[in-house]
Scaffold this motif. Structure first.
Motif, PDB file in Angstrom:
ATOM      1  N   ASN A   9     -26.668 -29.565  43.606  1.00  0.00           N
ATOM      2  CA  ASN A   9     -27.743 -29.080  43.315  1.00  0.00           C
ATOM      3  C   ASN A   9     -28.239 -29.158  41.846  1.00  0.00           C
ATOM      4  N   THR A  10     -26.853 -28.881  41.157  1.00  0.00           N
ATOM      5  CA  THR A  10     -26.667 -30.102  39.399  1.00  0.00           C
ATOM      6  C   THR A  10     -27.479 -31.009  39.195  1.00  0.00           C
ATOM      7  N   ILE A  11     -26.661 -31.662  40.208  1.00  0.00           N
ATOM      8  CA  ILE A  11     -27.012 -33.430  40.408  1.00  0.00           C
ATOM      9  C   ILE A  11     -28.136 -33.305  40.088  1.00  0.00           C
ATOM     10  N   LYS A  12     -28.754 -33.437  41.568  1.00  0.00           N
ATOM     11  CA  LYS A  12     -30.542 -33.381  42.089  1.00  0.00           C
ATOM     12  C   LYS A  12     -31.037 -33.138  41.168  1.00  0.00           C
ATOM     13  N   ASN A  13     -31.162 -31.380  40.635  1.00  0.00           N
ATOM     14  CA  ASN A  13     -31.628 -31.514  39.475  1.00  0.00           C
ATOM     15  C   ASN A  13     -32.361 -32.229  38.240  1.00  0.00           C
ATOM     16  N   ALA A  14     -30.662 -32.756  38.284  1.00  0.00           N
ATOM     17  CA  ALA A  14     -30.471 -33.689  37.004  1.00  0.00           C
ATOM     18  C   ALA A  14     -31.473 -34.919  37.018  1.00  0.00           C
ATOM     19  N   VAL A  15     -30.762 -35.052  38.047  1.00  0.00           N
ATOM     20  CA  VAL A  15     -32.024 -36.752  38.894  1.00  0.00           C
ATOM     21  C   VAL A  15     -33.432 -36.358  38.715  1.00  0.00           C
ATOM     22  N   PHE A  16     -34.155 -35.323  39.555  1.00  0.00           N
ATOM     23  CA  PHE A  16     -35.763 -34.988  38.873  1.00  0.00           C
ATOM     24  C   PHE A  16     -36.213 -35.334  37.524  1.00  0.00           C
ATOM     25  N   ALA A  17     -35.386 -34.053  37.092  1.00  0.00           N
ATOM     26  CA  ALA A  17     -36.147 -34.019  35.498  1.00  0.00           C
ATOM     27  C   ALA A  17     -35.890 -35.214  34.896  1.00  0.00           C
ATOM     28  N   VAL A 108     -44.730 -27.868  42.408  1.00  0.00           N
ATOM     29  CA  VAL A 108     -44.487 -28.689  43.671  1.00  0.00           C
ATOM     30  C   VAL A 108     -42.489 -28.827  43.856  1.00  0.00           C
ATOM     31  N   TYR A 109     -42.727 -29.282  42.842  1.00  0.00           N
ATOM     32  CA  TYR A 109     -41.160 -29.660  43.671  1.00  0.00           C
ATOM     33  C   TYR A 109     -40.420 -28.167  43.402  1.00  0.00           C
ATOM     34  N   LEU A 110     -40.681 -26.762  42.103  1.00  0.00           N
ATOM     35  CA  LEU A 110     -39.287 -26.317  42.776  1.00  0.00           C
ATOM     36  C   LEU A 110     -39.280 -25.350  43.965  1.00  0.00           C
ATOM     37  N   ARG A 111     -40.698 -25.102  44.712  1.00  0.00           N
ATOM     38  CA  ARG A 111     -41.085 -24.841  45.695  1.00  0.00           C
ATOM     39  C   ARG A 111     -40.211 -25.440  46.885  1.00  0.00           C
ATOM     40  N   LEU A 112     -41.026 -26.517  47.146  1.00  0.00           N
ATOM     41  CA  LEU A 112     -40.436 -28.110  47.946  1.00  0.00           C
ATOM     42  C   LEU A 112     -38.959 -27.874  48.430  1.00  0.00           C
ATOM     43  N   LYS A 113     -38.294 -28.041  47.127  1.00  0.00           N
ATOM     44  CA  LYS A 113     -37.058 -28.894  47.466  1.00  0.00           C
ATOM     45  C   LYS A 113     -36.090 -27.759  48.019  1.00  0.00           C
ATOM     46  N   ALA A 120     -39.282 -33.103  48.013  1.00  0.00           N
ATOM     47  CA  ALA A 120     -39.720 -33.161  46.630  1.00  0.00           C
ATOM     48  C   ALA A 120     -40.093 -33.279  45.983  1.00  0.00           C
ATOM     49  N   VAL A 121     -39.473 -34.478  45.254  1.00  0.00           N
ATOM     50  CA  VAL A 121     -39.235 -34.920  44.772  1.00  0.00           C
ATOM     51  C   VAL A 121     -40.100 -36.120  44.861  1.00  0.00           C
ATOM     52  N   VAL A 122     -40.432 -36.688  45.428  1.00  0.00           N
ATOM     53  CA  VAL A 122     -41.824 -37.512  46.056  1.00  0.00           C
ATOM     54  C   VAL A 122     -43.212 -37.523  46.277  1.00  0.00           C
ATOM     55  N   ALA A 123     -43.007 -36.135  46.968  1.00  0.00           N
ATOM     56  CA  ALA A 123     -44.821 -35.158  46.626  1.00  0.00           C
ATOM     57  C   ALA A 123     -44.698 -34.986  45.163  1.00  0.00           C
ATOM     58  N   ALA A 152     -51.195 -26.176  49.726  1.00  0.00           N
ATOM     59  CA  ALA A 152     -50.519 -26.359  50.664  1.00  0.00           C
ATOM     60  C   ALA A 152     -49.314 -26.455  50.534  1.00  0.00           C
ATOM     61  N   VAL A 153     -49.243 -26.365  49.062  1.00  0.00           N
ATOM     62  CA  VAL A 153     -47.064 -26.190  48.658  1.00  0.00           C
ATOM     63  C   VAL A 153     -47.063 -25.083  49.573  1.00  0.00           C
ATOM     64  N   LEU A 154     -48.209 -24.259  49.139  1.00  0.00           N
ATOM     65  CA  LEU A 154     -47.521 -22.877  49.265  1.00  0.00           C
ATOM     66  C   LEU A 154     -48.116 -22.147  50.760  1.00  0.00           C
ATOM     67  N   SER A 155     -48.843 -22.646  51.526  1.00  0.00           N
ATOM     68  CA  SER A 155     -49.001 -22.789  53.055  1.00  0.00           C
ATOM     69  C   SER A 155     -47.410 -22.734  53.517  1.00  0.00           C
ATOM     70  N   VAL A 156     -46.708 -24.068  52.978  1.00  0.00           N
ATOM     71  CA  VAL A 156     -45.597 -25.047  53.354  1.00  0.00           C
ATOM     72  C   VAL A 156     -44.249 -23.719  53.495  1.00  0.00           C
ATOM     73  N   CYS A 157     -44.647 -22.818  52.123  1.00  0.00           N
ATOM     74  CA  CYS A 157     -43.554 -22.008  52.213  1.00  0.00           C
ATOM     75  C   CYS A 157     -43.327 -20.779  52.820  1.00  0.00           C
ATOM     76  N   LEU A 158     -44.755 -20.444  53.202  1.00  0.00           N
ATOM     77  CA  LEU A 158     -44.948 -19.559  54.121  1.00  0.00           C
ATOM     78  C   LEU A 158     -44.704 -20.149  55.358  1.00  0.00           C
ATOM     79  N   LEU A 159     -44.720 -20.913  56.021  1.00  0.00           N
ATOM     80  CA  LEU A 159     -44.803 -21.435  57.013  1.00  0.00           C
ATOM     81  C   LEU A 159     -42.698 -20.726  57.312  1.00  0.00           C
ATOM     82  N   ALA A 160     -42.238 -21.920  56.028  1.00  0.00           N
ATOM     83  CA  ALA A 160     -41.095 -22.307  56.777  1.00  0.00           C
ATOM     84  C   ALA A 160     -40.016 -21.249  56.009  1.00  0.00           C
ATOM     85  N   GLY A 161     -40.482 -20.004  56.021  1.00  0.00           N
ATOM     86  CA  GLY A 161     -39.792 -18.689  55.374  1.00  0.00           C
ATOM     87  C   GLY A 161     -39.500 -19.060  54.042  1.00  0.00           C
ATOM     88  N   CYS A 162     -39.488 -19.509  52.637  1.00  0.00           N
ATOM     89  CA  CYS A 162     -38.647 -19.558  51.790  1.00  0.00           C
ATOM     90  C   CYS A 162     -39.674 -18.789  50.527  1.00  0.00           C
TER      91      CYS A 162
END
Length: 190
Positions: A9-17, A108-113, A120-123, A152-162
């Motif tokens: 997760n640290t590596i993924k976040n560093a790549v995104f950053a 968008v990234y923080l919610r979809l990751k 999440a990175v692409v979006a 849309a991001v909040l709706s997706v997160c609501l449906l995904a239960g995050c």
């Protein structure tokens, strides 16, 4: 001792950053180039008129007046620091636009990751780099897209239960209804 999941997760976040920082540097650099065409400057006339004392619906009849209302705090900050002059207003509002777009892209990234890291990175990066009609300005077009994206991001997160169901549902309605105010002529069915 950090686990493998924590390291990954640290590596993924560093790549995104790193990718996000490159995009942000590019967009802030790009703000100084181009020209303020009539649409970019006309988007600033409504918040300027509101700043000067005109009233919504009474003296301003344009459909974009709600976007002007949302831009009024940015206009107030600009006018405060510029001493009432409009010199540099288009460039400053490009910087405002880029900062708001950056915050929304981070959201968008923080919610979809939690659902899909590559997605999440692409979006997030595509949303960050996209400017409606190539105009780096907060207008009824760009703010409408921003609000619908957040909804849309909040709706997706609501449906995904995050997240919490009630909190997500309440939070999702704010950008959706903001988009409705920004485009009253086309989003009456949201």
């Amino acid at each position: 001792m950090p686990t493998n999941d924590h390291r990954l997760n640290t590596i993924k976040n560093a790549v995104f950053a790193l990718l996000f920082a490159c995009a942000a540097i590019f967009l802030f650099w790009k703000c100084r180039y181009g020209f303020g065409n009539w649409d970019e400057s006309s988007c600033l006339t409504v918040p300027y008129r509101l700043w000067m004392g005109d009233g919504l619906f009474g003296q301003e009849w344009h459909l974009s007046q709600m976007a002007g209302f949302l831009l009024l705090p940015f206009m107030a900050v600009f006018m405060l620091f510029s001493g009432g002059s409009t010199t540099g207003i288009i460039l400053t509002f490009r910087y405002f636009y880029t900062a708001v777009q950056a915050c929304a892209a981070l959201f968008v990234y923080l919610r979809l990751k939690k659902i899909s890291w590559p997605g999440a990175v692409v979006a997030s990066l595509l949303f960050f780099l996209y400017a409606p009609f190539g105009i780096m300005a907060m207008s009824y077009n760009s703010l409408g897209i921003l609000c619908l994206t957040l909804s849309a991001v909040l709706s997706v997160c609501l449906l995904a239960g995050c997240g919490g169901k009630k909190e997500e549902a309440a939070a999702e309605s704010v950008p959706r209804h903001s988009a409705r105010l920004l485009h009253p002529q086309g989003l009456h069915r949201l």
